[in-house]
Structures are given as C-alpha cells and as structure tokens.
Design a protein around this motif. Structure first.
Motif, short mmCIF file in Angstrom:
data_model
loop_
_atom_site.label_atom_id
_atom_site.label_comp_id
_atom_site.label_asym_id
_atom_site.label_seq_id
_atom_site.Cartn_x
_atom_site.Cartn_y
_atom_site.Cartn_z
N ILE A 168 -1.88 -2.19 -5.43
CA ILE A 168 -3.12 -2.30 -4.65
C ILE A 168 -3.72 -3.69 -4.83
O ILE A 168 -4.18 -4.31 -3.86
N ALA A 225 -3.66 -0.57 5.67
CA ALA A 225 -3.48 0.37 4.56
C ALA A 225 -3.13 1.76 5.06
O ALA A 225 -2.33 2.48 4.45
N SER A 227 0.99 4.17 -2.82
CA SER A 227 0.75 5.58 -2.54
C SER A 227 1.76 6.47 -3.24
O SER A 227 1.42 7.54 -3.77
N TYR A 270 0.83 -1.21 0.00
CA TYR A 270 0.00 0.00 0.00
C TYR A 270 0.87 1.26 0.00
O TYR A 270 0.54 2.27 -0.65
#
Length: 298
Positions: free
Chosen positions: A163, A181, A84, A80
């Motif tokens: 993801i 997450a 990002s 995660y």
C-alpha cells in the motif's frame, strides 16, 4: 463553496470513509468462508461496483477520471491488488488486533520510500515517530513467535508495504488514481477464481462479504481518496486510525476475540506515536497557513 464548507465536507467524507473501513474485517469474519472464496467475492463485487459507478459518472461527465491512467496506473493497480491478497491472507492467519496495528505501519514504509525515491527527507519528529513505531511492531510480531500467528503478521507487514508503494508512486506521478485502487482488485479476483476452481466454493454466509465488496469497500475507498481535496493529509490520517482502534473492538464484541497483552502494548505504542505525529503535522500546517496569511493579507 466557501473554504469553511469545503473543510466541513472533507471532515464528513473522511469520517464516513474511516467508519466504513472499521467493519471490513468483521464482515470478512462473519462470512465464515475459505480465504480464496472470500477474496473472490470481496474483490469481484468491489470491481463490479467500481465499473458501475465509473460508467454512471462517465455518462454524465466527459471529465470522469480514467480507470487506470497509463503504465503508472497499471503498476499502482497491481500493487493494490497484491496488497489485497496479503491482507485477506493476514485476516485468516493472525488476530484482528495484530493485523490492524501492523497495517498502521504503512506510514513508516511510505515515509521511508518517499525519502529514498522522492528525496523527501523526513523531519526529526517523523524519524523519531518511525523508530517508536518499529519498536511497537517488533513487540507485536515477537509475541506471535510460537503461537502460529507469525505468518499472518508478516502478511500484514507485506500488505502495509505494498500500500505504501502504491501511495508513493501515485504521489510521484501526480495522476488521478481515484479508481485505480478499486480496479486493481481484478488481479486478486482472477487469482482467487483460479484457486476456487481447484478447491471449490466454500462460504457459509456469502451475503456479508457481498455487502462488504459492493457497498463498504467502494464507500471507504471513495471517501478517503477524496478527503485530501478538502482537508490536510494529517487530518485524513487521523480518520484512518479509526480502523486501528475500532476494528478490534467490533471483533471482540462479535467474536469474543481478546487481544494478547503484548499485542495491546505494541498497539498502544503505534497509535500513540501516530496520534502525536498527526497532531504535530496539524500544528505545523496551521503555522504555515498563518504565515502565508501574514505575508499576503486580504
């Protein structure tokens, strides 16, 4: 609580989470800053908010989920976190329409990974949907050749892939990854802090991104992560489509950013394929529930 009330609660949660997610990219753009600074503020506030919520939950109940459940949780958090980084990089290197349309491709990656590693062979309808979505993504990415958006499109694809990897590992582990997450953003936060220390802090309107990280991200992650407790995965997926549809609209209204013709064509193909597949899944789910009701009458 009755099944009907649980269903309504699930719809309300996922609708709130999906709507919150639609303003993520506009808030990033409104902050008008350098990518690493934006990433630092966004992830830092999300991490702090997650810790505060978890600490309050823990003080009221010893059954609060772990922040990171073991080694598997660390892997999921790292995925995660990397996702990002690639997401924010994509925001600054391609159009909003291209990015959100490509991010919808994570469903194809998730289905493929589940097939390879979890031995969950997709049904024929899912395979056809995957093929159609690949065509849509190729149209979008192909239209970026020579426009300077290709790198951003590829970052969007990377984000979708990471993801999907995180979702697949979470499902296979069976562990509660509700906070994972949110905690995973500590990785991009540390990377961004290092880069900002080298290049300086550059943002014109930090309050937008602080609000995004402290409020919008925790709400969207919490609501969408809890939705499957009450409604089917297909119904939750429908609310994820809100970002795909509405984020380009908000950006168009605020920044007058008009998607290219090929981006719209590819996006329509992706959304149509996803909606068709989600509706099909809902129909199959109702058929299974009716069959169980017939076999086990009250």
């Amino acid at each position: 609580m009755s099944a009907e009330n649980n269903y309504k609660k699930g719809l309300l949660l996922t609708a709130l989470g999906g709507m919150a997610l639609t303003i993520d990219i506009p808030l990033i753009r409104l902050a008008n800053g350098e990518p690493w600074t934006i990433l630092l503020l966004r992830t830092g506030m999300t991490f702090l908010s997650a810790l505060v919520v978890w600490a309050i939950w823990r003080s009221f109940s010893p059954k609060a989920p772990q922040l990171v459940p073991g080694r598997t949780g660390l892997i999921v958090a790292a995925l995660y976190g990397i996702g990002s980084i690639t997401f924010v990089t994509g925001v600054f290197n391609t159009s909003t329409a291209n990015l959100v349309f490509i991010l919808a491709f994570n469903t194809v990656f998730a289905a493929a990974l589940s097939w390879i590693f979890l031995k969950e062979r997709p049904q024929t309808v899912t395979l056809v949907t995957m093929a159609v979505m690949i065509v849509g993504v190729l149209i979008i990415v192909g239209s970026s050749l020579g426009t300077g958006h290709l790198f951003g499109d590829l970052m969007g694809l990377c984000s979708a892939f990471f993801i999907a990897c995180a979702i697949t590992i979470s499902r296979s582990s069976g562990k509660d990854m509700g906070f994972t997450a949110l905690v995973g953003v500590i990785l991009p936060c540390m990377v961004a802090a290092f880069m900002v220390s080298k290049g300086g802090f550059q943002v014109e309107a930090p309050w937008w991104i602080l609000f995004n990280g402290a409020v919008i991200m925790p709400i969207s992650f919490f609501c969408l992560a809890n939705g499957p407790k009450y409604i089917s995965g297909a119904e939750v997926a429908m609310f994820y489509l809100l970002e795909t549809v509405l984020a380009p609209v908000w950006v168009w209204m605020i920044f007058s950013e008009v998607p290219s013709r090929n981006s719209l064509i590819g996006g329509v193909i992706l959304i149509t394929a996803l909606v068709f597949h989600s509706v099909w899944q809902l129909h199959q789910g109702r058929k299974r529930r009716m069959a169980r009701a017939v076999r086990h009458p009250a």
